[in-house]
Design an enzyme around this catalytic site. Structure first.
Site, PDB file in Angstrom:
ATOM      1  NE  ARG A 238      94.479 -22.307  16.656  1.00  0.00           N
ATOM      2  CZ  ARG A 238      93.774 -23.273  17.247  1.00  0.00           C
ATOM      3  NH1 ARG A 238      94.348 -24.450  17.506  1.00  0.00           N
ATOM      4  NH2 ARG A 238      92.517 -23.076  17.579  1.00  0.00           N
ATOM      5  CD  GLU A 267      95.191 -27.049  10.076  1.00  0.00           C
ATOM      6  OE1 GLU A 267      93.971 -27.241  10.318  1.00  0.00           O
ATOM      7  OE2 GLU A 267      96.057 -27.015  10.956  1.00  0.00           O
ATOM      8  CG  HIS A 286      93.788 -29.262  13.263  1.00  0.00           C
ATOM      9  ND1 HIS A 286      93.801 -27.927  12.941  1.00  0.00           N
ATOM     10  CD2 HIS A 286      93.615 -29.301  14.606  1.00  0.00           C
ATOM     11  CE1 HIS A 286      93.643 -27.187  14.033  1.00  0.00           C
ATOM     12  NE2 HIS A 286      93.516 -28.010  15.056  1.00  0.00           N
TER      13      HIS A 286
END
Length: 319
Positions: A238, A267, A286
């Site tokens: 994270r 994001e 990601h």
């Protein structure tokens, strides 16, 4: 009455092909949404008429403020059995059942090593030069064999990452606030006495911690200054575990050799964000959990969750 279901953030447009949705025919009207939302207003406008929502990981947050604006929502499904972006207490207050799906731990391990190897051997730089007719060999790679891999976190993912590092002949050490010498010995890795020791002695530092109050901002400017100028930081966990402005400063000033990043504080990452262009950053959008096996599991179990809910028996409910 036909229920309305929205499948959110299907960036690749593959949700319907990854599972058999036919058991829902005639009962549930499935709507696929591919683009990320820019605000809660956009979410409400897109799914305000839906009784069922399938969310992909934490791409779209569901805080209390949003749940209060979705009075028709009855079932919220997330991929994975944990989602910090969903306010479970608020969901309960609003009568929303939240269910999850299984998720495999191997894909983020594999991506972690893609980043480590890509950084060590300058894969992106050399590949770009090949495609552009640039220089034949312009960089000198970093070795893995005989170097130290420092793991922040030694859970399921960290342990698997450690095994690969050992296969490369690396000296693997780990640290976390709860890590014991016995647990480290079980994994066959050394234990760093302190976080600072791990940072000061590692050639590659890889983050594998769960985000929480104790880990948020765990690596700030003082910690990054302890890393070697030849060391690399990899984060597939994270973004908030690492102070982002401090990381940017360390990369810009060359205080660390580089970073491999798959997670970001915003994001999708804005098109003009400096992490997209810094030469010592290997960044991916990601992709840690984005594999066919995971997606097939997510969406097939989402169908199962919907069927169970409609039959009055919630499946894989999160509380």
């Amino acid at each position: 009455m036909t229920e309305r279901c929205a499948v959110l953030d299907d960036y690749q447009g593959v949700a319907l092909s990854m599972a058999d949705w036919s058991p829902l025919d005639g009962t549930v009207d499935v709507r696929i949404l591919r683009r990320p939302f820019g605000s809660e207003d956009e979410v409400v406008e897109a799914i305000g008429d839906c009784e069922i929502v399938v969310a992909m990981r934490e791409r779209t947050p569901f805080p209390a403020s949003l749940l209060a604006r979705l009075p028709r929502l009855r079932l919220l499904i997330t991929s994975g059995m944990r989602n910090a972006a969903i306010d479970l207490a608020a969901a309960t207050r609003h009568g929303v059942t939240v269910c999850g799906t299984a998720s495999n731990t191997e894909p983020p391990v594999e991506l972690t090593w893609a980043l480590i190897l890509g950084l060590a051997r300058n894969v992106a730089t050399e590949s770009a030069a090949m495609r552009a007719g640039g220089p034949w060999q312009s960089t000198v790679g970093a070795d893995l064999h005989g170097r130290r891999l420092g793991l922040l976190g030694l859970g399921k993912t960290g342990t698997r990452v450690a095994r690969v590092g050992q296969a490369f002949g690396m000296d693997v050490v780990a640290w976390s606030q709860n890590l014991t010498a016995e647990r480290a010995a079980e994994a066959g890795v050394g234990i760093a006495a302190t976080k600072e020791e791990l940072l000061e002695t590692s050639d590659f530092v890889s983050v594998h911690l769960v985000l929480g109050d104790r880990t948020r901002g765990l690596l700030g400017a003082p910690e990054l200054r302890r890393m070697r100028p030849t060391a690399y930081l990899v984060n597939t966990s994270r973004a908030a575990i690492v102070d982002q402005p401090a990381l940017l400063d360390a990369l810009r000033e060359g205080r660390i050799a580089g970073a491999g990043l798959d997670v970001f504080d915003q994001e999708p990452l804005p098109a003009d964000h400096p992490l997209r262009t810094l030469p010592n950053v290997l960044a991916l959008p990601h992709l840690g959990y984005v594999t066919r096996r995971n997606y097939e599991g997510y969406f097939q179990q989402a169908v199962e969750n919907i069927l169970g809910f409609l039959e009055g028996k919630a499946v894989r409910e999160l509380t």
